[in-house]
Enzyme design. Structure first.
Site, PDB file in Angstrom:
ATOM      1  N   GLU A 122       0.850  -1.206   0.000  1.00  0.00           N
ATOM      2  CA  GLU A 122       0.000   0.000   0.000  1.00  0.00           C
ATOM      3  C   GLU A 122       0.884   1.254   0.000  1.00  0.00           C
ATOM      4  O   GLU A 122       0.776   2.117   0.877  1.00  0.00           O
ATOM      5  CB  GLU A 122      -0.995  -0.021   1.162  1.00  0.00           C
ATOM      6  CG  GLU A 122      -1.976  -1.186   1.038  1.00  0.00           C
ATOM      7  CD  GLU A 122      -3.188  -1.139   1.960  1.00  0.00           C
ATOM      8  OE1 GLU A 122      -3.243  -0.295   2.863  1.00  0.00           O
ATOM      9  OE2 GLU A 122      -4.106  -1.959   1.742  1.00  0.00           O
ATOM     10  N   GLU A 168      -4.530  -8.778  -0.769  1.00  0.00           N
ATOM     11  CA  GLU A 168      -5.400  -8.596   0.401  1.00  0.00           C
ATOM     12  C   GLU A 168      -6.836  -8.497  -0.094  1.00  0.00           C
ATOM     13  O   GLU A 168      -7.146  -7.619  -0.915  1.00  0.00           O
ATOM     14  CB  GLU A 168      -5.028  -7.333   1.186  1.00  0.00           C
ATOM     15  CG  GLU A 168      -3.717  -7.460   1.934  1.00  0.00           C
ATOM     16  CD  GLU A 168      -3.379  -6.257   2.792  1.00  0.00           C
ATOM     17  OE1 GLU A 168      -4.311  -5.595   3.301  1.00  0.00           O
ATOM     18  OE2 GLU A 168      -2.171  -5.980   2.945  1.00  0.00           O
TER      19      GLU A 168
HETATM   20  O1  AHR Z   1      -5.063  -6.346   6.616  1.00  0.00           O
HETATM   21  C1  AHR Z   1      -5.039  -5.219   7.460  1.00  0.00           C
HETATM   22  C2  AHR Z   1      -4.429  -4.006   6.811  1.00  0.00           C
HETATM   23  O2  AHR Z   1      -5.235  -3.603   5.736  1.00  0.00           O
HETATM   24  C3  AHR Z   1      -3.087  -4.216   6.178  1.00  0.00           C
HETATM   25  O3  AHR Z   1      -2.057  -4.094   7.110  1.00  0.00           O
HETATM   26  C4  AHR Z   1      -3.009  -3.131   5.169  1.00  0.00           C
HETATM   27  O4  AHR Z   1      -2.202  -3.460   4.078  1.00  0.00           O
HETATM   28  C5  AHR Z   1      -4.456  -2.907   4.780  1.00  0.00           C
HETATM   29  O5  AHR Z   1      -4.788  -1.574   4.776  1.00  0.00           O
END
Ligand code: AHR
Length: 540
Positions: free
Chosen positions: A214, A337
């Site tokens: 991110e 994710e």
């Molecule tokens: O999965 C939780 C958080 O969500 C992670 O650390 C981040 O990459 C995302 O914003």
């Protein structure tokens, strides 16, 4: 009039729900699914069924790592029940150590004798739910779970490690040294000797490396142009390979953010560096406005499924922009994710930051998302549900010596047969589900959706029915093959708010039914609010 519970009804209708058709069955079908065996899409990368563990709340400490000296059954410190549950679902890849944590992590803190490893402040320390809990590992990481422990965990479950590199707060040199620590030959360098002193003489052969996380947000708040320049400093042609086919993964966009993708790709193409990237990692979390994990209403049921279903459009839109600058589509999509993110009202322990329960609604999120990835097998090379245990959309909940599988785990178990198989095209038509969303807009979602794959004469068809109250009877035509035998595995809940707990672990569990073999058309009743797998043995 006799009555039965919804679960009894479902179990009975599931058992009776499939038959080989003649015209008399087809007459009652309200839906149709065609499986086009002659229209392959691509091989479903086993890595699509990947996972993610971050040093966040109760994921690592309490979830994965209990310690070698723990009375909790463990394999070298890793929770034994977790390993035993993971093995049958064949997790191909495991991402670690973050997430946002990765960009604040120094890998050197987690190697060498445990007694000498420093305790460090965790990047998530200021989350309000952790206040007042004392010096728990969620706030001050003891670094007992480091690189050697993570790689051993991966080996125990047969997964490849995928390491996320700190781009925000460490220089590229730290990455090169981590790579050397992991992959340099036994006895070749001081870092190889350090690895050996930690118990692992042979190199780890780590192939997947994420360059930041991110990077538009917690990973440095870069512009796409700035991040492209950082990326090139980390993933250069001169990075030693140690005989491993290194696959570098760029920190891609949040959801549909096409600007991030376009501007990053433009910069990489301009500098002729796009061939330094194997995967482009996007993140998409789904949520419903009220955010409740269990106490949701009908509106929130559909709102969440619609939010998850955006994955289809996100993958297609990102792929199109990537293709404008990478015409051969050398770079594939990684969704490292994804999952349903609810308000934190159901975590099983206060230290489990972002911990939440999982219902059949989350199982549908998993099913429809994995079906989306399967349908885009030519585009998606890896995906990692967030996160493995005690967190956002978890397969497991664990606390001290207690452990339970969630409905999301059952979906991964049902869908495991897709891994490495060839995805084929599926066309479904069914009456849509309609609702008024949380913002008072009339909405609809498809009636049935799914994916199919074939391998060695076996067809796997997975289907979700999002309707809260209506089952769907579908005529299923297998184009280009006949059916020798069929079995159905159905995941459905007595009440859609049901969930598995430490004391009642099998409230939501799949039901398996063996059915009679027949021709090339089947009729199957898909219960309301369900995930189904049909296992079909194909005839000549
Ligand atoms: O999965 C939780 C958080 O969500 C992670 O650390 C981040 O990459 C995302 O914003």
């Amino acid at each position: 009039m006799s009555t039965c519970t919804r679960r009894e009804f479902v179990t009975t209708t599931v058992a009776a729900g499939i038959a080989v058709t003649g015209p008399r069955f087809a007459r009652f079908a309200d839906s149709r699914i065609e499986v086009l065996l002659d229209e392959p899409i691509g091989t479903i990368a086993p890595e699509i069924y990947g996972h993610f563990v971050e040093h966040l709340g109760g994921v690592v400490y309490d979830g994965v790592w209990v310690g070698e000296d723990s009375p909790i059954p463990n394999l070298g410190g890793v929770r034994r029940a977790l390993v035993e549950a993971l093995r049958p679902i064949r997790p191909a890849v495991m991402r670690w150590p973050g997430g946002c944590f990765a960009d604040a992590y120094d890998w050197r803190d987690g190697v060498g004798p445990k007694s000498e490893r420093p305790r460090r402040t965790n990047v998530w320390i200021d989350q309000s739910s952790l206040q007042g809990l004392g010096n728990v590992p969620a706030k001050y990481d003891p670094n007992h779970f480091g690189t050697n422990e993570f790689v051993r965990f991966c080996r125990l479950i047969g997964a490849e490690p995928y390491l996320a590199v700190n781009v925000r707060s460490l220089p590229p040199m730290a990455f090169f040294e981590w790579l050397e620590y992991c992959n340099s030959p036994a006895g070749s360098t001081s870092l190889a000797e350090l690895r050996e002193s930690g118990g692992d003489r042979e190199p780890f052969g780590v192939r997947y490396w994420g360059i930041g996380n991110e990077s538009w947000g917690c990973g440095g708040n870069f512009t796409p142009e700035e991040y492209a320049s950082e990326y090139r400093r980390f993933a250069t042609w001169s990075t030693p390979r140690y005989g491993v086919d290194l696959e570098f993964i760029g920190a891609g966009p949040s959801g549909r953010d096409l600007d991030w993708t376009r501007r990053f790709f433009e910069k990489m193409v301009e500098r002729r560096e796009l061939d330094r990237m194997w995967g482009w990692a996007l993140h998409h979390y789904s949520s419903a406005p009220d955010g409740e994990a269990i106490a949701f209403d009908d509106t929130a049921w559909y709102d969440l499924l619609a939010s998850a279903d955006r994955m289809e459009e996100i993958v297609a839109a990102q792929w199109q922009v990537m293709g404008e600058l990478d015409q051969e589509h050398r770079v594939k999509i990684v969704v490292d994710e994804w999952g349903a993110w609810h308000r934190m009202t159901t975590n099983v322990d206060p230290t489990h930051l972002f911990g939440q329960q999982s219902t059949i609604r989350d199982a549908l999120v998993a099913g429809l998302t994995l079906d989306t990835f399967n349908r885009h097998a030519d585009k998606v090379a890896m995906a990692n549900i967030a996160q493995l245990v005690n967190c956002i959309q978890s397969l497991f909940l664990a606390h001290e010596d207690r452990f339970v599988l969630t409905p999301t785990y059952h979906v991964f178990s049902m869908y495991a047969a897709h891994q490495g198989a060839t995805a084929v095209r599926v066309v479904a038509s069914a009456p849509e589900a309609h609702w008024v969303d949380g913002e008072d807009r009339a909405r609809s979602i498809w009636g049935l959706s799914g994916s199919a794959s074939v391998r060695d004469g076996a067809l796997t068809l997975t289907v979700t029915n999002p309707h809260l109250s209506e089952s769907r009877e579908a005529e299923i035509a297998i184009r280009g093959g006949s059916v020798r035998s069929v079995a159905a595995v159905t995941l459905v809940a007595g009440d859609v708010h049901d969930h598995n707990t430490f004391d009642a672990p099998d409230i939501v569990a799949p039901v398996r039914t063996r059915l009679q073999p027949g021709g090339s058309t089947l009729v199957h009743r898909f219960p309301a609010a369900s995930v189904t797998k049909l296992e079909v043995t194909l005839g000549a």
